[in-house]
Write a protein that holds these residues in place. Structure first.
Motif, PDB file in Angstrom:
ATOM      1  N   GLU A 150       0.945  -1.561  -0.447  1.00  0.00           N
ATOM      2  CA  GLU A 150       0.150  -0.257   0.158  1.00  0.00           C
ATOM      3  C   GLU A 150       0.326   1.136  -0.103  1.00  0.00           C
ATOM      4  O   GLU A 150       1.009   1.666   1.199  1.00  0.00           O
ATOM      5  CB  GLU A 150      -0.618   0.040   0.819  1.00  0.00           C
ATOM      6  CG  GLU A 150      -1.704  -1.139   1.492  1.00  0.00           C
ATOM      7  CD  GLU A 150      -2.541  -1.606   2.265  1.00  0.00           C
ATOM      8  OE1 GLU A 150      -2.430   0.248   3.462  1.00  0.00           O
ATOM      9  OE2 GLU A 150      -3.744  -2.351   2.483  1.00  0.00           O
ATOM     10  N   PRO A 151       1.469   1.787  -1.318  1.00  0.00           N
ATOM     11  CA  PRO A 151       2.116   2.570  -1.484  1.00  0.00           C
ATOM     12  C   PRO A 151       1.489   3.945  -0.917  1.00  0.00           C
ATOM     13  O   PRO A 151       2.524   4.818  -1.063  1.00  0.00           O
ATOM     14  CB  PRO A 151       2.715   2.503  -2.563  1.00  0.00           C
ATOM     15  CG  PRO A 151       1.442   1.787  -3.349  1.00  0.00           C
ATOM     16  CD  PRO A 151       0.781   1.027  -2.389  1.00  0.00           C
ATOM     17  N   GLY A 152       0.656   4.074  -0.582  1.00  0.00           N
ATOM     18  CA  GLY A 152      -0.482   5.363  -0.696  1.00  0.00           C
ATOM     19  C   GLY A 152      -0.166   6.417  -2.587  1.00  0.00           C
ATOM     20  O   GLY A 152      -0.158   5.867  -3.291  1.00  0.00           O
ATOM     21  N   LYS A 153      -0.390   7.649  -2.152  1.00  0.00           N
ATOM     22  CA  LYS A 153      -0.298   8.145  -3.414  1.00  0.00           C
ATOM     23  C   LYS A 153       0.559   9.436  -4.051  1.00  0.00           C
ATOM     24  O   LYS A 153       0.501   9.602  -5.115  1.00  0.00           O
ATOM     25  CB  LYS A 153      -1.528   9.312  -2.976  1.00  0.00           C
ATOM     26  CG  LYS A 153      -3.057   8.333  -3.254  1.00  0.00           C
ATOM     27  CD  LYS A 153      -4.066   9.528  -2.623  1.00  0.00           C
ATOM     28  CE  LYS A 153      -5.777   8.631  -2.422  1.00  0.00           C
ATOM     29  NZ  LYS A 153      -6.808   9.719  -2.306  1.00  0.00           N
ATOM     30  N   SER A 160       5.185   4.652   3.751  1.00  0.00           N
ATOM     31  CA  SER A 160       5.064   5.533   4.902  1.00  0.00           C
ATOM     32  C   SER A 160       5.248   4.383   6.266  1.00  0.00           C
ATOM     33  O   SER A 160       4.626   3.467   6.160  1.00  0.00           O
ATOM     34  CB  SER A 160       4.045   6.966   5.330  1.00  0.00           C
ATOM     35  OG  SER A 160       3.979   6.853   6.802  1.00  0.00           O
ATOM     36  N   SER A 161       6.122   4.622   7.369  1.00  0.00           N
ATOM     37  CA  SER A 161       5.733   3.930   8.307  1.00  0.00           C
ATOM     38  C   SER A 161       4.406   3.797   9.310  1.00  0.00           C
ATOM     39  O   SER A 161       4.495   3.263  10.149  1.00  0.00           O
ATOM     40  CB  SER A 161       7.626   4.141   9.496  1.00  0.00           C
ATOM     41  OG  SER A 161       7.240   5.653   9.873  1.00  0.00           O
ATOM     42  N   THR A 162       3.543   4.529   9.341  1.00  0.00           N
ATOM     43  CA  THR A 162       2.412   4.638  10.001  1.00  0.00           C
ATOM     44  C   THR A 162       1.626   3.479   9.409  1.00  0.00           C
ATOM     45  O   THR A 162       0.848   4.164  10.251  1.00  0.00           O
ATOM     46  CB  THR A 162       1.970   6.591   9.942  1.00  0.00           C
ATOM     47  OG1 THR A 162       1.934   7.288   8.128  1.00  0.00           O
ATOM     48  CG2 THR A 162       3.142   7.238   9.839  1.00  0.00           C
ATOM     49  N   THR A 163       1.648   3.387   8.076  1.00  0.00           N
ATOM     50  CA  THR A 163       0.787   2.354   7.538  1.00  0.00           C
ATOM     51  C   THR A 163       0.924   0.879   8.293  1.00  0.00           C
ATOM     52  O   THR A 163      -0.085   0.393   8.501  1.00  0.00           O
ATOM     53  CB  THR A 163       0.905   2.743   6.067  1.00  0.00           C
ATOM     54  OG1 THR A 163       1.840   1.507   6.017  1.00  0.00           O
ATOM     55  CG2 THR A 163       0.516   3.693   5.650  1.00  0.00           C
ATOM     56  N   ARG A 164       1.899   0.610   8.968  1.00  0.00           N
ATOM     57  CA  ARG A 164       2.230  -0.137   9.368  1.00  0.00           C
ATOM     58  C   ARG A 164       2.137  -1.302   8.730  1.00  0.00           C
ATOM     59  O   ARG A 164       1.719  -2.654   9.087  1.00  0.00           O
ATOM     60  CB  ARG A 164       1.330  -0.362  10.784  1.00  0.00           C
ATOM     61  CG  ARG A 164       1.077   0.519  11.722  1.00  0.00           C
ATOM     62  CD  ARG A 164       2.947   0.244  12.381  1.00  0.00           C
ATOM     63  NE  ARG A 164       3.001  -0.196  13.135  1.00  0.00           N
ATOM     64  CZ  ARG A 164       4.656  -0.988  13.224  1.00  0.00           C
ATOM     65  NH1 ARG A 164       5.193  -0.030  13.382  1.00  0.00           N
ATOM     66  NH2 ARG A 164       4.606  -1.743  14.472  1.00  0.00           N
ATOM     67  N   ASP A 179       8.675  -6.774   8.302  1.00  0.00           N
ATOM     68  CA  ASP A 179       7.386  -7.217   8.626  1.00  0.00           C
ATOM     69  C   ASP A 179       6.851  -6.368  10.238  1.00  0.00           C
ATOM     70  O   ASP A 179       6.848  -7.606  10.939  1.00  0.00           O
ATOM     71  CB  ASP A 179       7.197  -8.452   8.162  1.00  0.00           C
ATOM     72  CG  ASP A 179       5.092  -8.677   8.320  1.00  0.00           C
ATOM     73  OD1 ASP A 179       4.758  -7.662   8.235  1.00  0.00           O
ATOM     74  OD2 ASP A 179       4.954 -10.140   7.450  1.00  0.00           O
ATOM     75  N   PRO A 180       5.662  -5.656   9.930  1.00  0.00           N
ATOM     76  CA  PRO A 180       6.312  -5.456  11.458  1.00  0.00           C
ATOM     77  C   PRO A 180       4.850  -6.201  12.675  1.00  0.00           C
ATOM     78  O   PRO A 180       4.460  -6.036  14.072  1.00  0.00           O
ATOM     79  CB  PRO A 180       5.754  -4.289  11.965  1.00  0.00           C
ATOM     80  CG  PRO A 180       4.666  -3.716  10.295  1.00  0.00           C
ATOM     81  CD  PRO A 180       5.734  -4.158   9.656  1.00  0.00           C
ATOM     82  N   VAL A 181       3.985  -7.013  11.334  1.00  0.00           N
ATOM     83  CA  VAL A 181       3.258  -7.730  12.230  1.00  0.00           C
ATOM     84  C   VAL A 181       3.547  -9.084  13.050  1.00  0.00           C
ATOM     85  O   VAL A 181       2.836  -8.824  13.903  1.00  0.00           O
ATOM     86  CB  VAL A 181       2.951  -8.478  10.925  1.00  0.00           C
ATOM     87  CG1 VAL A 181       3.338  -9.719   9.924  1.00  0.00           C
ATOM     88  CG2 VAL A 181       1.143  -9.117  10.719  1.00  0.00           C
TER      89      VAL A 181
END
Length: 200
Positions: A150-153, A160-164, A179-181
């Protein structure tokens, strides 16, 4: 006339933004490997992948000499394993696997691979990364190069790291697949162990 021209310009800009957004490449990096290692692999799988990739015995690997109690497994487990030779360094970090699996207690959560710094090595890493993983999600940006689902726009703020989410990042001569999961699963697991029923 001016209003019509403004509307045309606005629509054109919106169209350009849409094209720009569509140009960002989305890719599931959990399917990627770094030197044969993928996130989610257990300890034995990681050791086998490293020894196979570098064609070395397990005794050549750098292992965690002081394992600590793992909060998920409840016993001592290594936090990392790696291999280094002539400045080329691979390191794999682990979390306790959640849901708990006694047969495969650990899961690789982050992998790093690094070459010594030089302009030639930086260029070689960038070329090799594109050849192996395809164009970066934030192409044509290259400082750093990032890949994610999910790279964003906006390319300048892609992954971004905020997307976790799981992200592969190449910064100069350092490659990191994180992989933060797995960390989030461990945190939730520990939090659930604190659950109590109020009795007042």
């Amino acid at each position: 006339m001016l209003k019509r021209l403004s509307a045309i310009v606005f629509v054109s800009l919106m169209g350009a933004s849409a094209v720009h957004a569509e140009a960002l490449r989305a890719v599931d990096v959990t399917k990627f490997d770094v030197a044969g290692v993928k996130t989610g692999m257990d300890y034995d799988e990681v050791v086998k992948a490293i020894t196979t990739h570098f064609n070395v015995p397990a005794s050549a690997l750098q292992v965690d000499k002081y394992p600590q109690d793992n909060p998920v497994t409840g016993n001592k487990q290594p936090k990392f394993v790696g291999y280094e030779k002539e400045g080329v360094k691979l390191q794999v970090y682990f979390e306790g696997r959640v849901p708990v699996d006694a047969q495969h207690p650990l899961a690789a959560s982050m992998i790093t691979y690094e070459l010594p710094w030089s302009t030639a090595n930086k260029e070689a890493m960038e070329k090799a990364a594109v050849e192996k993983y395809g164009p970066a999600s934030n192409a044509p940006y290259s400082t750093p190069m990032v890949w994610c689902k999910e790279p964003g726009k906006q390319a300048g703020m892609a992954c971004s790291s905020t997307t976790r989410q799981a992200v592969l990042q190449l910064s100069n001569t350092a490659l990191k697949l994180d992989d933060p999961v797995w960390t989030e699963a461990r945190i939730k697991f520990m939090d659930s162990k604190q659950t109590r029923t109020p009795g007042f």
